[in-house]
Design a protein around this motif. Structure first.
Motif, short mmCIF file in Angstrom:
data_model
loop_
_atom_site.label_atom_id
_atom_site.label_comp_id
_atom_site.label_asym_id
_atom_site.label_seq_id
_atom_site.Cartn_x
_atom_site.Cartn_y
_atom_site.Cartn_z
N LYS A 96 54.90 -17.87 12.73
CA LYS A 96 53.96 -17.72 13.85
C LYS A 96 52.73 -18.57 13.62
O LYS A 96 52.19 -19.17 14.54
CB LYS A 96 53.54 -16.25 13.99
N GLU A 97 52.27 -18.62 12.39
CA GLU A 97 51.09 -19.41 12.05
C GLU A 97 51.21 -19.75 10.59
O GLU A 97 51.79 -19.00 9.81
CB GLU A 97 49.83 -18.58 12.31
N LYS A 98 50.69 -20.88 10.16
CA LYS A 98 50.81 -21.24 8.76
C LYS A 98 50.08 -20.19 7.91
O LYS A 98 48.95 -19.84 8.19
CB LYS A 98 50.22 -22.63 8.52
N VAL A 99 50.76 -19.73 6.87
CA VAL A 99 50.17 -18.69 6.03
C VAL A 99 48.98 -19.24 5.28
O VAL A 99 47.97 -18.58 5.10
CB VAL A 99 51.23 -18.16 5.04
N ASN A 231 46.85 -38.09 11.87
CA ASN A 231 47.30 -37.03 12.78
C ASN A 231 48.10 -35.93 12.08
O ASN A 231 48.86 -35.20 12.72
CB ASN A 231 48.11 -37.61 13.95
N LYS A 232 47.94 -35.83 10.77
CA LYS A 232 48.65 -34.81 10.01
C LYS A 232 47.72 -33.76 9.43
O LYS A 232 48.12 -32.63 9.21
CB LYS A 232 49.45 -35.46 8.87
N ARG A 233 46.49 -34.16 9.16
CA ARG A 233 45.55 -33.22 8.57
C ARG A 233 44.13 -33.66 8.82
O ARG A 233 43.87 -34.80 9.22
CB ARG A 233 45.79 -33.10 7.07
N ALA A 234 43.20 -32.73 8.59
CA ALA A 234 41.77 -33.02 8.71
C ALA A 234 41.05 -32.27 7.61
O ALA A 234 41.37 -31.12 7.31
CB ALA A 234 41.24 -32.61 10.07
N ARG A 278 31.48 -28.50 -0.33
CA ARG A 278 32.61 -27.60 -0.13
C ARG A 278 33.64 -28.33 0.74
O ARG A 278 33.29 -28.90 1.77
CB ARG A 278 32.17 -26.32 0.55
N VAL A 279 34.89 -28.29 0.34
CA VAL A 279 35.95 -29.04 1.02
C VAL A 279 37.02 -28.09 1.53
O VAL A 279 37.53 -27.27 0.77
CB VAL A 279 36.58 -30.07 0.06
N ASP A 280 37.34 -28.20 2.82
CA ASP A 280 38.43 -27.42 3.42
C ASP A 280 39.37 -28.37 4.12
O ASP A 280 38.93 -29.22 4.91
CB ASP A 280 37.88 -26.42 4.44
N ALA A 281 40.65 -28.24 3.85
CA ALA A 281 41.66 -29.10 4.48
C ALA A 281 42.54 -28.27 5.40
O ALA A 281 42.89 -27.14 5.08
CB ALA A 281 42.51 -29.78 3.41
N TYR A 282 42.89 -28.85 6.55
CA TYR A 282 43.65 -28.13 7.57
C TYR A 282 44.77 -29.03 8.11
O TYR A 282 44.63 -30.24 8.15
CB TYR A 282 42.75 -27.73 8.74
N THR A 283 45.84 -28.39 8.54
CA THR A 283 46.88 -29.10 9.27
C THR A 283 46.99 -28.61 10.71
O THR A 283 47.66 -29.23 11.52
CB THR A 283 48.25 -28.92 8.60
N SER A 284 46.33 -27.53 11.03
CA SER A 284 46.37 -26.96 12.37
C SER A 284 45.14 -27.39 13.16
O SER A 284 44.00 -27.17 12.73
CB SER A 284 46.42 -25.43 12.29
N GLN A 285 45.36 -28.01 14.32
CA GLN A 285 44.24 -28.44 15.15
C GLN A 285 43.43 -27.25 15.64
O GLN A 285 42.19 -27.33 15.74
CB GLN A 285 44.75 -29.27 16.33
N ALA A 286 44.09 -26.16 15.93
CA ALA A 286 43.37 -24.97 16.38
C ALA A 286 42.42 -24.47 15.30
O ALA A 286 41.28 -24.07 15.59
CB ALA A 286 44.36 -23.87 16.77
#
Length: 616
Positions: A96-99, A231-234, A278-286
């Motif tokens: 449903k959503e990435k854990v 377009n894979k991560r931010a 502080r660094v946070d990496a995401y793959t979900s645009q939401a």
């Protein structure tokens, strides 16, 4: 219990070798199937599903416990890998959503030093560091320029101007929800295209709501970061000194929390970066949109521009940044004034930190290449340096998908934009003229003399679909050969419905449209002066200038422009449907911005009211 989990993992691996694919998510809790014999294909699939989910949960627990026992050091090359939950076939599981949406951590010492040196070099001055540590990403409080980001320091203008260009894309050409493109702008515009879905945005910038502007800013920042991350991560970089306090604070208290956290904070080395970043990496645009929206007060703070640039660099990854560049030894922030380099601007525009503005790459031989822009961009780039013959901007940057351009000068970056998407269209009459001239030249047997035979003239008329009245045809053919200059004059006076170039608007191929120029740095503006007892006092504010641009067709003699028939109230090439009247054009004005505009629209003539537009 550990033995049972090990058996579960082994069974999951065995079952994953079956050809029947697993279903995407669980239908029942795991305990409901423990001990139940597998008696059917459905039961087998269910057991496979449950065991694989349990295996994934076990791996996540182990990773979590490991992260507690080990120092919080996360390198940018590892961030994307730690976001993914990989199933036994090596593919990312999509539940449903990435854990595991993000991974928080500090930069390693080596990477922090590499990042700082890459940005500022080894001998950066305190003045340059102060410029980059005192520039937030904030909208102007002035009603007329409320859509613009205000610049206080000279260095970060390349970052602000590029974000500004993307913000304008959303504010001008997207609906108020800023999540859905306007129906009439679905067609991408580009060179030699004639847009059937013309769209004209509103120019009432003072009516923009704060919510719409912040939403446009958040979506722009997200788009740029994902562009840098292929377009894979931010990656979103904030400050450890702020932590979760900002998210838990009331809106009215956030500025106070940030101000207190930034007291005495300075970044003068890689070690300082390692301590505070502080660094946070995401793959979900939401997730990125949600995080950016929560962190907007941080990006509005004095550290905002630097934090966003670091976010873009880490989204791309430092090794990839260095591979993009022609000379990785030079700092990205240029000396001696601390301006953003072209590599920074290109990174934010196209996702790659290439140093050049031409299309593709240039082969120097011997396996050496100079790297340029490889793809068409959302918002483009123009530069005064091209008018001075120092470089050549390629089609990818000159013809962006939206009529918005970052404008570079020797020391500053500003933004040029249009409300009307049709400014990207090529001049239709010029295209028609080229077609007719090509057909004529194909029949010219005089070695470039400019005349053809009557027989060749028949062929030209057929190929060009020109229907000349008998009288005009006989007159042109009376000498036995047809001269181009005489034929051209006839074509100019021949209606378009007969295949000629006569324009019912009276513009005769002259393209007229409006452009807007925004300079985010506070300037003295006499147009916005306020009266005082001592006279007029110039207002210090960002500058927005409206320019009327006229582009005569390349084949029109200068004397033909002396008296043109301009449709009353016309802002473009379309006829108003009313009678036209002769209007003598205003004498053209000049400023360095006009030279930039002419690199995109040769022969452009510009006029404006009030102070000239400034690109410095």
């Amino acid at each position: 219990m550990a033995d049972q989990e090990e058996e579960d993992l082994k069974m999951a691996l065995r079952m994953s070798m079956h050809h029947t694919p697993p279903e995407p998510k669980r239908s029942k809790p795991r305990d409901a199937v423990v001990g139940v014999p597998v008696t059917s294909a459905e039961d087998c699939r269910r057991m496979q599903r449950e065991l694989m989910a349990a295996a994934a949960e076990k791996r996540m627990k182990e990773a979590k416990s490991a992260s507690v026992s080990l120092p919080k050091i996360v390198k940018s090359s590892e961030l994307a890998l730690k976001e993914k939950v990989v199933d036994t076939k090596g593919k990312a599981s999509e539940s449903k959503e990435k854990v595991l949406q993000s991974k928080e951590g500090n930069l390693g010492k080596e990477e922090a030093n590499q990042l700082f040196t890459m940005l500022f070099g080894s001998g950066v001055s305190k003045d340059i560091l102060a410029q980059w540590s005192n520039q937030g990403i904030r909208f102007s409080s002035d009603p007329e320029t409320s859509m613009g980001l205000v610049q206080h320091e000279g260095g970060p203008c390349g970052v602000l101007a590029t974000i500004q260009a993307f913000v304008l894309k959303y504010l001008l050409f997207f609906t108020d929800e800023l999540g859905k493109v306007a129906p009439s702008t679905m067609q991408n515009l580009g060179p030699r295209s004639f847009s059937k879905n013309r769209y004209i945005a509103k120019s009432d910038f003072a009516s923009l709501s704060e919510h719409a502007k912040v939403r446009a800013l958040v979506k722009s920042m997200s788009e740029i970061l994902f562009l840098c991350g292929n377009n894979k991560r931010a990656v979103i970089s904030t400050l450890t000194t702020i932590g979760h306090d900002i998210e838990e604070s009331e809106d009215s208290q956030k500025d106070e929390v940030i101000t207190k956290a930034l007291e005495g904070l300075s970044i003068e080395s890689g070690s300082d970066l390692q301590k505070v970043l502080r660094v946070d990496a995401y793959t979900s645009q939401a997730s990125v949109l949600q995080r950016l929206e929560a962190m907007i007060p941080v990006f509005q703070s004095r550290m905002g521009a630097m934090l966003f640039l670091i976010s873009a660099l880490l989204s791309r990854e430092l090794d990839a940044i260095q591979a993009d560049r022609d000379d990785p030894s030079l700092p990205l922030v240029t000396a001696p004034f601390g301006h953003a380099s072209q590599e920074i601007v290109n990174l934010l525009l196209c996702g790659q930190a290439v140093p050049n503005v031409f299309d593709g790459r240039m082969d120097l031989g011997g396996g050496m290449f100079l790297k340029g822009i490889s793809t068409r961009v959302e918002v483009g780039f123009l530069t005064l340096l091209e008018s001075l013959n120092f470089c050549k901007v390629g089609q990818n940057l000159k013809f962006p998908k939206w009529p918005i351009w970052v404008v570079g000068s020797e020391s500053h970056y500003t933004v040029l934009f249009a409300l009307d998407t049709s400014v990207q269209d090529e001049n239709e009459l010029e295209e028609r003229d080229s077609q007719i001239r090509k057909a004529f030249d194909a029949q010219d047997q005089s070695g470039g003399g400019g005349f053809i035979s009557v027989e060749g003239f028949h062929q030209v008329l057929r190929e060009s679909n020109i229907r000349l009245p008998r009288e005009k045809f006989d007159n042109l053919c009376s000498t036995g050969f047809i001269v181009w200059s005489e034929f051209w004059q006839v074509i100019l006076d021949l209606d378009k419905n007969l295949g000629g170039l006569k324009d019912s608007t009276g513009l005769m191929g002259k393209k007229v449209f409006d452009l807007y120029h925004f300079n985010g740095i506070a300037k003295s503006d006499l147009n916005g002066s306020q009266l005082s007892s001592g006279g007029e006092t110039p207002v210090q504010r960002p500058r927005l200038t409206k320019l009327r641009v006229s582009v005569p067709p390349r084949w029109t003699p200068e004397e033909f422009l002396a008296d043109v028939v301009v449709p009353s109230g016309s802002g473009g090439n379309e006829s108003s449907g009313k009678e036209t009247e002769v209007a003598k054009p205003d004498p053209p004005q000049h400023a360095p911005l006009v030279d930039c505009i002419r690199t995109r629209w040769p022969r452009a003539l510009c006029n404006w009211v009030g102070d000239p537009p400034s690109i410095v």
